[in-house]
Design a protein around this motif. Structure first.
Motif, mmCIF file in Angstrom:
data_model
loop_
_atom_site.group_PDB
_atom_site.id
_atom_site.type_symbol
_atom_site.label_atom_id
_atom_site.label_comp_id
_atom_site.label_asym_id
_atom_site.label_seq_id
_atom_site.Cartn_x
_atom_site.Cartn_y
_atom_site.Cartn_z
ATOM 1 N N LEU A 1 58.224 46.517 23.180
ATOM 2 C CA LEU A 1 56.785 46.409 23.705
ATOM 3 C C LEU A 1 55.917 45.149 23.060
ATOM 4 O O LEU A 1 55.243 44.535 23.588
ATOM 5 N N THR A 2 56.228 44.945 21.887
ATOM 6 C CA THR A 2 55.710 43.769 21.078
ATOM 7 C C THR A 2 55.927 42.441 22.051
ATOM 8 O O THR A 2 54.889 41.759 22.356
ATOM 9 N N ALA A 3 57.048 42.119 22.366
ATOM 10 C CA ALA A 3 57.393 41.160 23.166
ATOM 11 C C ALA A 3 56.639 40.706 24.513
ATOM 12 O O ALA A 3 55.947 40.027 24.884
ATOM 13 N N TRP A 4 56.828 42.132 25.266
ATOM 14 C CA TRP A 4 56.256 41.937 26.804
ATOM 15 C C TRP A 4 54.806 41.908 26.491
ATOM 16 O O TRP A 4 53.984 41.167 27.423
ATOM 17 N N LYS A 5 54.025 42.662 25.624
ATOM 18 C CA LYS A 5 52.729 42.728 25.594
ATOM 19 C C LYS A 5 52.180 41.190 25.351
ATOM 20 O O LYS A 5 51.040 40.455 25.642
ATOM 21 N N LEU A 6 52.857 40.675 24.239
ATOM 22 C CA LEU A 6 52.637 39.060 23.497
ATOM 23 C C LEU A 6 52.667 38.374 25.034
ATOM 24 O O LEU A 6 51.607 37.386 24.818
ATOM 25 N N ALA A 7 53.743 38.430 25.764
ATOM 26 C CA ALA A 7 53.764 37.314 26.972
ATOM 27 C C ALA A 7 52.877 37.769 27.936
ATOM 28 O O ALA A 7 52.469 36.929 28.648
ATOM 29 N N ALA A 8 52.423 38.964 28.328
ATOM 30 C CA ALA A 8 51.761 39.456 29.487
ATOM 31 C C ALA A 8 50.171 39.328 29.163
ATOM 32 O O ALA A 8 49.539 39.001 30.295
ATOM 33 N N LEU A 9 49.544 39.678 28.063
ATOM 34 C CA LEU A 9 48.323 39.871 27.833
ATOM 35 C C LEU A 9 47.443 38.674 28.403
ATOM 36 O O LEU A 9 46.449 38.583 29.160
ATOM 37 N N GLN B 1 48.167 36.347 30.663
ATOM 38 C CA GLN B 1 48.006 36.173 31.968
ATOM 39 C C GLN B 1 47.306 37.411 32.884
ATOM 40 O O GLN B 1 46.660 37.497 33.660
ATOM 41 N N LEU B 2 47.508 38.599 32.151
ATOM 42 C CA LEU B 2 46.816 39.640 32.712
ATOM 43 C C LEU B 2 45.536 39.751 32.269
ATOM 44 O O LEU B 2 44.418 39.912 33.374
ATOM 45 N N ALA C 1 49.961 42.723 43.783
ATOM 46 C CA ALA C 1 50.900 41.697 44.011
ATOM 47 C C ALA C 1 51.029 40.871 42.834
ATOM 48 O O ALA C 1 51.995 40.485 42.510
ATOM 49 N N SER C 2 50.027 40.411 42.352
ATOM 50 C CA SER C 2 50.028 39.625 41.142
ATOM 51 C C SER C 2 50.817 40.124 40.068
ATOM 52 O O SER C 2 51.848 39.650 39.406
ATOM 53 N N LEU C 3 50.425 41.495 39.784
ATOM 54 C CA LEU C 3 51.143 42.373 38.700
ATOM 55 C C LEU C 3 52.529 42.379 39.012
ATOM 56 O O LEU C 3 53.356 42.336 38.177
ATOM 57 N N ALA C 4 52.783 42.647 40.207
ATOM 58 C CA ALA C 4 54.390 42.714 40.333
ATOM 59 C C ALA C 4 55.220 41.539 40.179
ATOM 60 O O ALA C 4 56.238 41.553 39.654
ATOM 61 N N ALA C 5 54.474 40.214 40.473
ATOM 62 C CA ALA C 5 55.061 39.196 40.087
ATOM 63 C C ALA C 5 55.420 38.857 38.895
ATOM 64 O O ALA C 5 56.439 38.290 38.324
ATOM 65 N N LEU C 6 54.263 39.113 38.008
ATOM 66 C CA LEU C 6 54.280 38.976 36.423
ATOM 67 C C LEU C 6 55.439 40.293 35.921
ATOM 68 O O LEU C 6 56.193 39.522 34.897
ATOM 69 N N GLU C 7 55.234 41.400 36.481
ATOM 70 C CA GLU C 7 56.327 42.239 36.022
ATOM 71 C C GLU C 7 57.645 41.807 36.038
ATOM 72 O O GLU C 7 58.545 41.876 35.134
ATOM 73 N N GLU C 8 58.058 40.971 37.314
ATOM 74 C CA GLU C 8 59.189 40.692 37.573
ATOM 75 C C GLU C 8 59.594 39.404 36.724
ATOM 76 O O GLU C 8 60.820 39.467 36.106
ATOM 77 N N ALA C 9 58.652 38.693 36.401
ATOM 78 C CA ALA C 9 59.073 37.313 35.630
ATOM 79 C C ALA C 9 59.334 37.842 34.095
ATOM 80 O O ALA C 9 59.889 37.311 33.381
#
Length: 461
Positions: free
Chosen positions: A311-319, A321-322, A370-378
């Motif tokens: 969880l730490t890694a994905w939040k750090l990467a996603a926040l 951009q989110l 759609a933007s969230l889906a692309a970010l989730e895939e990345a």
């Protein structure tokens, strides 16, 4: 819209487009004035509610709201355009505020001090103007403070306001919301503008600490308001400047004459307390995001996105951009919402679902999804191939913290050293430390730049 089909499509000259809220005594609509082509909010009250005395009191308060707010024209006060009656309804046509009540944005965690100060400046500016024009609101609380898409406060609902030199309210009437009422309101005494300052002090206490200073049943709240002094805010939130305690408790003084003389004086004291702390004071007011949750156990059921492994890694990467995506949709308030939602989200799928609820427009929601889906895939991890086992995450040490503070200082100034020092004991590994301190950078671009540079730091820096 199904509810709207059962109700009149028009009231007076106003076309009804949607229901914004509904209560036992009336409905608030989003309406349209065809003469000047303006969207507005239409607040209605039924003339016949069963109890004649209750109906008359409600209508009196409704007219009071129109009279009180109608004489106030200020950017931080919801504007009233017209009062009217049609058929068995009384209505107020008022400014349509595209936003949410502050009560929906505050929770059990303190709000970031810069955001608190911005909101309080708006609130106190509105009260200073209102009081200068002879109007005491009498029901200041988060539910009556609307936060616009650009993060500004607008004060609404003057339904129990007192207009000076009028007989619209009786001395001795106890009106208001218990947790935010002043002692003189509970005692049924005549009140003045200092009652609103007490209520504003309660709001400030709640924003700074995540807790209301007075809570419980109405009887318990009354006893507390009349006799109890709440703990200083810095005792509940040690990251606050100690100088703020005197300001907040001064606003909550039991005797009106012991409070600030006016809203402008309140704001001046608030700004002075924060300035006195200074960027180098160890009692800085930085509010850190709670540490990210620990990774789920290997036996836990994987989420649809496959992102719960770390969880730490994905939040750090996603926040970062989110936040940029959400800000484009709902404005500056996005950062506060994202902090609260992300802190509790177990995986990206849950986070995505909750974020979509914040987008009011179906078209915008579809684009955002759609933007969230692309970010989730990345962000989804790639299948692990053969190769050496990755080293275990390393706990941050003082040397790494010092290097990180130097990078952070470029973005937020000298306070960076304090931020990192306070975050170090709370971070079990370096990615967690990065997530904590990066939250203190307001600008998404600056936060992304900091994270990119921080990840390139020599582990033994």
């Amino acid at each position: 819209m199904s509810d709207l089909a059962e109700l009149p499509q028009q009231i007076g000259k106003y076309r009804l487009d949607a229901i914004l809220g509904r209560g036992a005594m009336g409905v608030v609509y989003r309406a349209f004035d065809p003469l000047i082509e303006r969207t507005l909010a239409l607040k209605t009250v039924q003339h016949r509610l069963g109890d004649p005395e209750q109906t008359q009191e409600l209508l009196r308060r409704f007219r009071t709201e129109a009279q009180a707010a109608g004489r106030l024209m200020h950017p931080n006060i919801v504007a009233v355009h017209e009062y009217g009656e049609a058929s068995d309804l009384a209505y107020i046509a008022m400014e349509f505020v595209d936003g949410r009540p502050l009560s929906e944005l505050v929770g059990q965690e303190p709000c970031p001090l810069p955001q608190v100060l911005a909101w309080m400046r708006d609130l106190l500016a509105a009260l200073a103007y209102s009081h200068a024009h002879g109007v005491v609101h009498r029901d200041i609380k988060p539910a009556n403070l609307l936060v616009t898409r650009d993060g500004r406060i607008k004060v609404g609902d003057f339904g129990i306001a007192r207009i000076e030199s009028s007989t619209l309210t009786q001395t001795g009437a106890m009106l208001g919301t218990p947790s935010y009422m002043s002692p003189e309101q509970f005692r049924g005494e005549a009140i003045d503008s200092r009652s609103d300052l007490f209520s504003a002090g309660v709001v400030l206490y709640q924003l700074l600490t995540g807790q209301r200073p007075f809570s419980g049943t109405t009887a318990a709240v009354m006893q507390q308001v009349l006799t109890h002094t709440p703990p200083p805010p810095s005792r509940l939130n040690p990251l606050l400047p100690g100088a703020l305690d005197a300001v907040v408790l001064g606003a909550l003084a039991k005797a009106p004459e012991a409070r600030f003389a006016g809203a402008a004086e309140f704001l001046q004291a608030l700004d002075a307390a924060v300035a006195a702390a200074g960027p180098g004071d160890d009692s800085d007011a930085t509010v850190l995001l709670p540490p990210p949750p620990m990774a789920l156990a290997a036996s836990a059921e994987p989420s649809r996105s496959g992102l719960t492994a770390d969880l730490t890694a994905w939040k750090l990467a996603a926040l970062p951009q989110l936040e940029a995506l959400l800000t484009a949709q709902i404005g500056p308030v996005a950062r506060l919402l994202l902090r609260r939602i992300a802190a509790a989200a177990p995986d990206f799928a849950a986070l995505r679902e909750q974020l979509l609820e914040q987008i009011p427009s179906p078209t915008a929601r579809a684009e955002f999804d759609a933007s969230l889906a692309a970010l989730e895939e990345a962000l989804a991890p790639q299948p692990a191939g053969p190769g050496p086992t990755a080293p275990a995450p390393r706990a941050p040490d003082a040397a790494f913290g010092a290097a990180l503070a130097r990078l952070l200082a470029v973005e937020i100034g000298p306070i960076a050293a304090i931020v990192v020092r306070r975050a170090l004991p709370r971070a079990g590994e370096r990615d967690a430390l990065l997530a904590l301190v990066a939250e203190q950078i307001e600008a998404p671009a600056g936060r992304a730049r900091f994270l990119e540079q921080a990840r390139r730091l020599d582990p033994d820096a």
